[in-house]
Design an enzyme around this catalytic site. Sequence first.
Site, PDB file in Angstrom:
ATOM      1  N   ALA A   8       0.632  -1.341  -0.084  1.00 24.82           N
ATOM      2  CA  ALA A   8      -0.085  -0.025   0.068  1.00 24.82           C
ATOM      3  C   ALA A   8       0.732   1.259   0.006  1.00 24.82           C
ATOM      4  CB  ALA A   8      -0.977  -0.087   1.213  1.00 24.82           C
ATOM      5  N   THR A   9       2.042   1.072   0.639  1.00 22.19           N
ATOM      6  CA  THR A   9       2.738   2.501   0.659  1.00 22.19           C
ATOM      7  C   THR A   9       3.821   2.547  -0.680  1.00 22.19           C
ATOM      8  OG1 THR A   9       4.467   1.529   1.877  1.00 22.19           O
ATOM      9  CG2 THR A   9       2.851   2.387   3.169  1.00 22.19           C
ATOM     10  N   ASN A 113       2.729  -5.456 -17.651  1.00 16.15           N
ATOM     11  CA  ASN A 113       2.268  -3.956 -17.811  1.00 16.15           C
ATOM     12  C   ASN A 113       0.946  -3.830 -18.201  1.00 16.15           C
ATOM     13  OD1 ASN A 113       2.079  -1.486 -19.475  1.00 16.15           O
ATOM     14  ND2 ASN A 113       4.350  -1.652 -19.601  1.00 16.15           N
ATOM     15  N   PHE A 114       0.203  -2.883 -17.501  1.00 14.43           N
ATOM     16  CA  PHE A 114      -1.112  -2.672 -17.475  1.00 14.43           C
ATOM     17  C   PHE A 114      -1.571  -1.712 -18.141  1.00 14.43           C
ATOM     18  CE2 PHE A 114      -1.161  -5.322 -13.693  1.00 14.43           C
ATOM     19  CZ  PHE A 114      -2.129  -6.381 -13.964  1.00 14.43           C
ATOM     20  N   HIS A 143      13.597   3.180 -17.131  1.00 14.21           N
ATOM     21  CA  HIS A 143      12.936   3.321 -16.060  1.00 14.21           C
ATOM     22  C   HIS A 143      13.846   4.232 -15.088  1.00 14.21           C
ATOM     23  CE1 HIS A 143      10.787  -0.136 -17.750  1.00 14.21           C
ATOM     24  NE2 HIS A 143       9.829   0.338 -17.186  1.00 14.21           N
ATOM     25  N   HIS A 144      12.795   4.673 -14.129  1.00 10.57           N
ATOM     26  CA  HIS A 144      13.287   5.226 -12.862  1.00 10.57           C
ATOM     27  C   HIS A 144      14.239   4.637 -12.076  1.00 10.57           C
ATOM     28  CE1 HIS A 144      10.985   2.626 -10.146  1.00 10.57           C
ATOM     29  NE2 HIS A 144      10.097   2.459 -11.123  1.00 10.57           N
ATOM     30  N   LYS A 147      13.730   1.224  -9.851  1.00 14.55           N
ATOM     31  CA  LYS A 147      13.508  -0.204 -10.305  1.00 14.55           C
ATOM     32  C   LYS A 147      14.489  -1.200 -10.055  1.00 14.55           C
ATOM     33  CE  LYS A 147      11.323  -2.552 -14.276  1.00 14.55           C
ATOM     34  NZ  LYS A 147      10.431  -3.122 -13.585  1.00 14.55           N
ATOM     35  N   THR A 154       8.202  -6.147 -18.999  1.00 13.59           N
ATOM     36  CA  THR A 154       7.636  -5.631 -20.417  1.00 13.59           C
ATOM     37  C   THR A 154       8.666  -5.989 -21.392  1.00 13.59           C
ATOM     38  OG1 THR A 154       6.133  -4.006 -19.274  1.00 13.59           O
ATOM     39  CG2 THR A 154       6.623  -3.777 -21.670  1.00 13.59           C
TER      40      THR A 154
END
Length: 253
Positions: A8-9, A113-114, A143-144, A147, A154
Site C-alpha cells: 500500500a505504501t 504492464n497494465f 525506467h526510474h 526499479k 515488459t
Amino acid sequence: MRVAVTGATGRMGREVIDAAREAGHEPLPVSHSATGETGGTEVHPADGFATLLSEREPDATIDFTLPDPSVSYVADCAEAGVPAVVGTTGFSEAQLAALREAAERIPVLQAANFARGVQGLLAVVREAVAALPEYDVEVTETHHNGKRDAPSGTANRVLDAIDQTRGDSSRVHGREGEAPREDGEIGVHARRAGDITGEHEVLLAGNHEELRLTHRAGSRGVFAAGAVEAAEWLAGRPPGWYDFSDTLPDTES
Ligand SMILES: NC(=O)c1ccc[n+]([C@@H]2O[C@H](COP(=O)([O-])OP(=O)(O)OC[C@H]3O[C@@H](n4cnc5c(N)ncnc54)[C@H](OP(=O)(O)O)[C@@H]3O)[C@@H](O)[C@H]2O)c1
C-alpha cells in the site's frame, strides 16, 4: 467492489488505492511496513492478510510488491478463494510456478504492464518483425532509478513476442569490450535514471533504414487504472491463469 491492495505504501500501491477509489471501489490497503491510515482508510498489517481476506471478503486483491511477498500474498488469496491481480515483475521460474499453482484454485491475472498501449506495441512488433525478417532488432527499456529488476517484465514480453515470430533468438544484454554483433542476436538494454515512469523501444534496422517502435507511459496512474479494470474483469471468473490481453477486445497475448 472491495479490493485489497498490497504494498500500500509503494509507488504503485498508492496509485492503485487512488484508482480504486476513483472507480467507485472500496480499497483495503495492506502494508508490511506502515500502520495508521491512508486518505482516511485504515491500513491493514501484512501479517494479518489471511484474516483480512476471510473477515472482509474482498472481491479481488491487487498486488504490486516484490516477488517473494507477492507469491505469499497470492497463496493466501488461493486459501481464501479471492481472485488476484499481480502487477509485480521479476519472478523466477519457481516463483511463477507457485503463482500458476495458485491459479488452479483462484483466477490469477499476472501482467508485466497494465498499459493498453503496450498491448498495441506487442501486436505491432509481431507484425514488424514478421515483415522484416532480415533486419537487426534491439530492445531498449528506460525506467526510474528505483526499479529493481532488469530487463523489465515488459521488455521480456516484447522479446517473447519477437521469438514467437522469429523463433528463439540469442539475447545479448548490453555489450562491452570486443562484442561484434552475431546474426540473429537481439541486443537488450536497460537504462535507469531519475523518475522516468517507463519507456520501451524496439529498433529494427537494415537495408539502410530504421524503424523505431516506442511506448512511453506518461504516469503510473495508467498502470493503476489498468490493474483496477483487470480486477473488475477478473472478479467472478473461474480459477485459471489470465493475461491482461484477455481483458481487452481484439488483442492476442
Ligand atoms: N505491471 C505493471 O503495469 C507495473 C507497473 C509499474 C511497476 N510494476 C512492478 O510493480 C512492482 C512494484 O513497483 P513499485 O514501483 O510500486 O515499487 P516500490 O515503490 O518499491 O513498492 C513496493 C512495495 O512492496 C512492499 N514490500 C517491500 N518489501 C516487502 C516485503 N518484504 N513484504 C511485503 N511487502 C513488501 C512495500 O509496501 P508496504 O511496505 O506498504 O507493504 C513497498 O513499498 C515492481 O515489481 C515493478 O516492476 C508493474
